[in-house]
Motif scaffolding. Structure first.
Motif: not given
Length: 524
Positions: A196-206, A208-209, A396-400, A442-444
């Motif tokens: 989860a941390q890697r997704c936030a760090e490596r995705t542009e806009h972190g 928020e995206m 996507i599943r983690c926010v859906d 981030v929350p669903n």
């Protein structure tokens, strides 16, 4: 669960679109309709009224598989600009990749926008695979065939990025998540937290995206696309998870729908645990069908008695947990890869012979075919690089969906899954490890519910009796929820429309062209 270990969720429901044939469109360029079409939400005029700059599709390729798909003649591609956060339309913008094949006839109805599922699969690639086959048929004559890569996916920018190719190879080869001991659970959860941390760090806009990746935002993008394509009303074809996009759009924009074909439905009311168990039951039935097909064959790797197929499969695959089988490129076939490859083959009867070959090879300590099937599922190219599908799927599943954090509920769900899909039971105690969504930053933004579709034209829902990934009953339930019509296909595969079955294809095309629904109770 098979193939995925980062979430208590559905396995990726990817539509296997094969047999791509390039063809050219003979239609003359037509005058593009510009300016906003249909109602425009406040503050979004510049997005709804933008003009797409159509051109070649080669720059939109992101992997070996997309390069091949997008190279066909008759396609044109463009980038659609949308706000990252619709509550702040003057803020950061992102772009979505869009592909179309223009209608080949003079009596054009509009655009047919499609999504192949996942979540995380490329709509551009799916459209490029489907469009040539219908170009000179009624569907391709009357509609532009349009596919888009949803936000964060494929050619859309920025793309969700979590693992490098090397890290994903390592992750696939690690079966430690099967350790249900307290120490094993703690180690697995550390891995999930790190993911989860890697997704936030490596995705542009972190963050928020990641917060704006879900279906809630995708359907807003879809309405922008509808307007930019010049369509007053949306014509939409959704496969698998794409059905969720369809019914969510209908709820958000009920006045903007002309037609919806939803094939391989997700049950809108089912929570993630019940979806998991229902899907496990589907794969369990599909394995039983495969065993019955295999048993009469002289070369059946699981023996001549289908009753014993589950144990034979377990005897072949369980030793991989401790002793992976080496394959030619230096990788080892893990238990996860063997079961992932099996699940991939169970999506379609066309792959059953490959599964039998792979299991026969495994008896000889050869994991090549099963690894190839697992690579197909994970979209790993011959160059060792991966498409972004698996990263996007988790994000996507983690926010859906609401996250599942109750360890007793997780353990019970894993145990129930093993009961309904016993061939996938690893023979180890069920783990209570929480998945990456528990640690998501981030929350669903959505949760299961029956869509409110008052005023929406009836949808056509197609459901296959032995669909391993999206069980038949989910289609029954969705058709009722959408006040639509159910078309039943009696077969063993995941999704069926526009895959060469005349009975289904004729019904779907009649509906899309003139709104005619098949007779109540229609079966193919």
């Amino acid at each position: 669960m098979p193939a995925q270990k980062r979430y208590l969720s559905l396995a990726a429901c990817l539509l296997a679109l094969t047999g791509l044939v390039a063809c050219s469109s003979d239609s003359e360029p037509r005058e593009e309709r510009t300016g906003p079409v249909g109602p425009v939400p406040d503050g979004l005029d510049r997005y709804y009224g933008q003009t797409l700059d159509w051109g070649g599709c080669e720059p939109f390729s992101t992997s070996q598989s997309t390069q091949s798909a997008l190279s066909g003649d008759g396609f044109e591609c463009a980038r659609l600009t949308v706000p990252l956060d619709y509550s702040d339309p003057e803020g950061t913008t992102i772009t979505l990749g869009v592909l179309r094949q223009q209608a080949s006839g003079d009596d054009r109805i509009g655009s047919l926008v499609l999504n192949p599922g996942g979540p995380g699969a490329s709509g551009m690639t799916a459209a490029a695979s489907i469009a040539p086959g219908v170009a000179n048929q009624e569907l391709g004559q009357r509609f532009d065939i349009v596919g888009f890569d949803p936000r964060g996916i494929g050619a859309s920018e920025p793309a969700v990025t979590c693992l490098t190719a090397e890290e994903r190879d390592e992750d696939r080869g690690d079966d430690s998540e099967l350790d249900g001991s307290p120490q094993g659970v703690a180690a697995t959860e550390n891995q999930e937290r790190e993911f989860a941390q890697r997704c936030a760090e490596r995705t542009e806009h972190g963050d928020e995206m990641l917060a704006h990746l879900g279906t809630r935002d995708v359907v807003k993008d879809l309405d922008v696309l509808r307007s930019v394509l010049g369509d007053e009303k949306l014509n939409y074809l959704g496969y698998s998870y794409g059905t969720r996009i369809g019914y969510t759009y209908a709820e958000a924009f009920p006045g903007n729908v002309r037609s919806l074909v939803l094939d391989g439905a997700l049950d809108p009311e089912q929570d993630i645990v019940e979806s998991l168990v229902a899907q496990g039951e589907g794969f369990g039935k599909a394995f039983g069908e495969f065993a019955a097909w295999c048993a009469p064959r002289e070369d059946c790797a699981l023996g001549s008695d289908p009753v014993g197929a589950t144990k034979a499969f377990q005897d072949l695959t369980r030793p991989l947990i401790e002793n992976p089988v080496q394959v030619g490129d230096g990788r080892g076939l893990s238990y996860e890869d063997a079961t992932t490859g099996t699940v991939q083959a169970l999506y379609s009867e066309q792959l059953w012979s490959y599964l039998n070959t792979g299991l026969a090879e495994l008896k000889q300590n050869n994991g090549s075919t099963l690894m190839g099937l697992a690579d197909m599922y994970n979209e790993r190219g011959n160059d060792g690089e991966y498409a972004t599908t698996q990263d996007a799927f988790v994000a996507i599943r983690c926010v859906d969906d609401p996250r599942v954090t109750d360890k007793n509920k997780i353990r019970q769900a894993q145990a129930r899954y093993a009961e309904v899909a016993p061939f996938l039971d690893p023979g180890t105690p069920a783990s209570s490890a929480r998945d990456a969504c528990t640690f998501w930053p981030v929350p669903n933004t959505s949760e299961p519910h029956l869509p409110d579709v008052e005023g929406v034209p009836p949808a056509l829902v197609i459901s296959t009796t032995n669909d391993p990934a999206t069980p038949y009953q989910a289609g029954v339930n969705l058709a009722k929820a959408m006040n639509g019509r159910l078309l039943t296909y009696e077969g063993n595969q995941h999704t069926v429309f526009l895959q060469g079955l005349k009975c289904v294809d004729d019904a779907g095309v009649d509906y899309l062209v003139d709104g005619t629904l098949p007779d109540e109770g229609k079966r193919c």
